[in-house]
Design an enzyme around this catalytic site. Structure first.
Site, PDB file in Angstrom:
ATOM      1  N   CYS B 179     -15.078 -17.821 -35.152  1.00  0.00           N
ATOM      2  CA  CYS B 179     -13.866 -17.000 -35.114  1.00  0.00           C
ATOM      3  C   CYS B 179     -14.162 -15.568 -35.530  1.00  0.00           C
ATOM      4  O   CYS B 179     -13.477 -14.636 -35.093  1.00  0.00           O
ATOM      5  CB  CYS B 179     -12.749 -17.590 -35.969  1.00  0.00           C
ATOM      6  SG  CYS B 179     -13.147 -17.699 -37.721  1.00  0.00           S
ATOM      7  N   HIS B 464     -10.484 -17.904 -42.125  1.00  0.00           N
ATOM      8  CA  HIS B 464     -10.286 -17.843 -40.685  1.00  0.00           C
ATOM      9  C   HIS B 464      -9.881 -16.434 -40.282  1.00  0.00           C
ATOM     10  O   HIS B 464      -9.087 -15.775 -40.942  1.00  0.00           O
ATOM     11  CB  HIS B 464      -9.187 -18.834 -40.288  1.00  0.00           C
ATOM     12  CG  HIS B 464      -8.982 -18.919 -38.806  1.00  0.00           C
ATOM     13  ND1 HIS B 464     -10.003 -19.218 -37.920  1.00  0.00           N
ATOM     14  CD2 HIS B 464      -7.880 -18.728 -38.047  1.00  0.00           C
ATOM     15  CE1 HIS B 464      -9.533 -19.205 -36.700  1.00  0.00           C
ATOM     16  NE2 HIS B 464      -8.251 -18.915 -36.735  1.00  0.00           N
TER      17      HIS B 464
END
Lengths: 109, 523
Positions: B179, B464
């Site tokens: 990510c 994240h």
């Protein structure tokens, strides 16, 4: 400007140079250049803690209220002085007092 | 020191100042020149070479603001200055001793005169080092969108696609803790100069293979990525080829571990630069490099180191592709009062004059000794695309620990970088002056619009990254393979890690290009 009364005469010879008047201290600070350095230090601390930004905001608010062309520097000084003096952080006052004491001690005759 | 067309508007002189100048021209100012003394930090005061402390003629006071009359050099305090001008006709203009600023006794107000400020500033400049001239930078035509070529590249139009989404929005599959890569790619590929460069096929893949025959080319892979994103196909894309290419380039970061998005960003720009400089066979330093990475992101930082004893300043310039900012947390200024960290607070912190500790004294050329110094950063030249990196990950070498700073940071969508330019910072050192400084250039705009935000959520080791993109007046959240529309409130409330701004002119042109390029086929 009123001068504090001169210190009472003492028998103790050490006390001759104790308790210098406010004026004498001030003169000493100015002539040695220490006052200039203290002012620089003060400016730095007041910038860091946001005091300067606060005063700027007060000036802006006042100028907006009265109109840009109806405000003089003297007006602004009068408006922000009381609030300004009251809102100097204690830590800043303490630090400067410390510096002044240290200076006086180092230059004591 | 030259006079350019001023970027300020000089207030009209009051009647009394105008009168004074008519009668005495520069006599008063010239004799003042020998009496100006500048402190190392930059304040200029009027010094009569008297050993005695200046005192008011009327009350003998030495506190508060003291003014020296331009006509007779007599000193009065702010309370009694009016008395002075009343007692002596024609003695209307005075100078604030501590600040070297003009004061009109009759208007009871500060007044401004560019000629006066010229005298003061030239005295102040005498000690410091003049900066080098700014190189003009014209918008490179290579970054304008070649509409014809881009139409050729955007070949496939998938009719099943969500045609209500603007062109170029496409999810990226997570290939295993990637990510960090997806979020940066989304931001990079939507940076107008980069997007236009690749859509206009400035790096032609066939030609690259023909010429250099290398199996792996980061630029080719980015080009392929851009084509895929703008193909019209909305199904999530797997940037496997790109990942493999990047691993070859940054082998030290090649793993399936979560990486730092900012580190990845730097390494991609580096990869682009390396490849292009190999291609062009040039070894220009970053400041003048013409590779697309530098043309888009490269700016110039100015660092002024001032000796606090004598005021001598040495200036150095360093190119940069982004600016890393410390959060303005509880220790500094406004954040303490309101409890809110803002981007302007961080930028102020970045450009603040900082006294270096006594344990890091530097050698002063003027004093020929080790001295205490003060350092101040400013931006000498702004990039087309401004990347601001918020330092949320603190690594302490001493304690061998790392931690993440979760503090919320408020950031604007429209950003004016003027206060952080070298011209503004240098100007502020001279106080309230009407003066056109040498380093000011009015070529490039300092106004920016935001187009991408990379936000981080979670903890240091297990967080994240997502990217918010601003396209055609709508915000989209790019969370790996999932793209959705979001309200701007969501973006503002996010925990920003990297902010991407583009110069306003480019921004509006870019949006125009996109919209006229899209012929939406709805079914």
């Amino acid at each position: 400007m009123s001068r504090p009364p001169p210190p009472p005469p003492t028998t103790n010879k050490d006390q001759q140079h104790q308790n210098p008047s406010l004026q004498e201290i001030n003169i000493k600070l100015i002539q040695s250049g220490e006052k200039e350095r203290l002012k620089e230090l003060l400016r730095e601390r007041l910038l860091e803690c946001g005091w300067i930004d606060e005063m700027k905001a007060l000036c802006r608010a006042f100028t907006r209220k009265k109109g840009r062309n109806n405000v003089t520097v003297d007006d602004l000084v009068h408006v922000i002085s009381p609030k300004g003096r009251a809102s100097v952080p204690n830590s800043v006052k303490a630090e400067l007092l410390q510096r002044i004491r240290a200076f006086l001690a180092s230059t004591a005759d | 020191m030259c006079l350019r067309s001023s970027s300020y508007t000089s207030p009209k002189p009051c009647k009394h100042l105008a009168d004074y100048k008519l009668r005495h021209a520069f006599n008063g100012y010239d004799s003042l020149q020998n009496c100006l003394k500048t402190t190392p930090i930059g304040r200029t005061r009027v010094d009569n070479h008297n050993t005695k402390t200046p005192r008011c003629n009327f009350c003998n006071g030495y506190q508060g603001r003291l003014y020296i009359c331009l006509m007779c050099s007599s000193i009065s305090c702010s309370t009694h200055i009016l008395l002075h001008t009343q007692s002596k006709s024609g003695h209307d203009v005075a100078i604030d001793i501590e600040r070297s600023e003009l004061y009109c006794c009759l208007c009871c107000d500060q007044v401004y005169d560019p000629d006066f400020d010229k005298v003061v500033v030239s005295e102040q400049i005498k000690g410091s080092c003049p900066g080098r001239s700014n190189k003009r930078r014209r918008l490179n035509s290579g970054m304008e969108l070649d509409l014809k070529k881009s139409k050729q590249l955007i070949a496939m139009r998938d009719g099943r696609a969500k045609s209500c989404y603007p062109l170029g929005l496409r999810g990226l599959n997570n290939l295993g803790n990637t990510c960090f890569m997806n979020s940066v790619l989304q931001a990079l590929l939507h940076a107008p100069p980069l997007r236009n460069y690749f859509l206009s096929d400035h790096h032609n893949r066939d030609e690259c293979k023909r010429r250099y025959g290398e199996k792996l080319c980061l630029l080719c892979d980015i080009g392929a990525l851009v084509s895929a994103m703008f193909s019209g196909d909305r199904s999530p894309y797997s940037p496997a080829q790109f990942l493999y290419s990047w691993w070859q380039h940054s082998s030290n970061l090649a793993s399936y571990e979560e990486q730092d998005a900012h580190e990845f960003f730097i390494s991609v720009l580096d990869g682009i630069h390396e490849k292009e400089s190999k291609v062009r066979n040039s070894s220009k330093d970053d400041g003048d490099c013409q590779c697309i990475a530098h043309r888009a992101f490269s700016g110039l930082l100015r660092s002024d180191v001032t000796c606090t004893t004598c005021g001598f300043t040495s200036t150095t310039y360093d190119p940069c592709v982004d600016i890393s900012l410390n959060l303005d947390t509880v220790n500094s200024s406004a954040a303490e009062k309101t409890g809110l960290s803002t981007l302007s607070g961080c930028l102020n912190l970045f450009t603040r004059a900082e006294r270096l500790g006594s344990d890091s004294k530097l050698h002063c050329q003027n004093c020929q000794e080790l001295r205490d110094t003060s350092k101040q950063l400013s931006i000498s030249r702004l990039p087309l695309v401004l990347c601001l990196h918020i330092k949320r990950f603190e690594h302490s070498l001493i304690r061998k620990t790392s931690r993440k700073i979760d503090q919320y940071l408020q950031f604007p969508f429209a950003l004016d970088m003027t206060p952080y330019l070298s011209s503004s910072i240098v100007r502020s050192r001279f106080g309230n002056r009407m003066f056109a400084f040498e380093c000011e250039n009015t070529d490039s705009s300092a106004e920016y619009e935001i187009f991408a935000v990379i936000a981080h959520s979670g903890m240091l080791e297990s967080g994240h990254y997502v990217t918010y993109l601003h396209v055609n007046n709508q915000w989209y959240k790019c969370d790996d393979a999932w793209i959705c529309e979001v309200d701007e409130g969501i973006v503002r409330a996010s925990q920003c890690y990297m902010l991407f701004y583009v110069q306003k002119l480019l921004y509006y042109k870019a949006n125009k290009d996109l919209s006229c390029n899209v012929s939406v086929e709805s079914r």
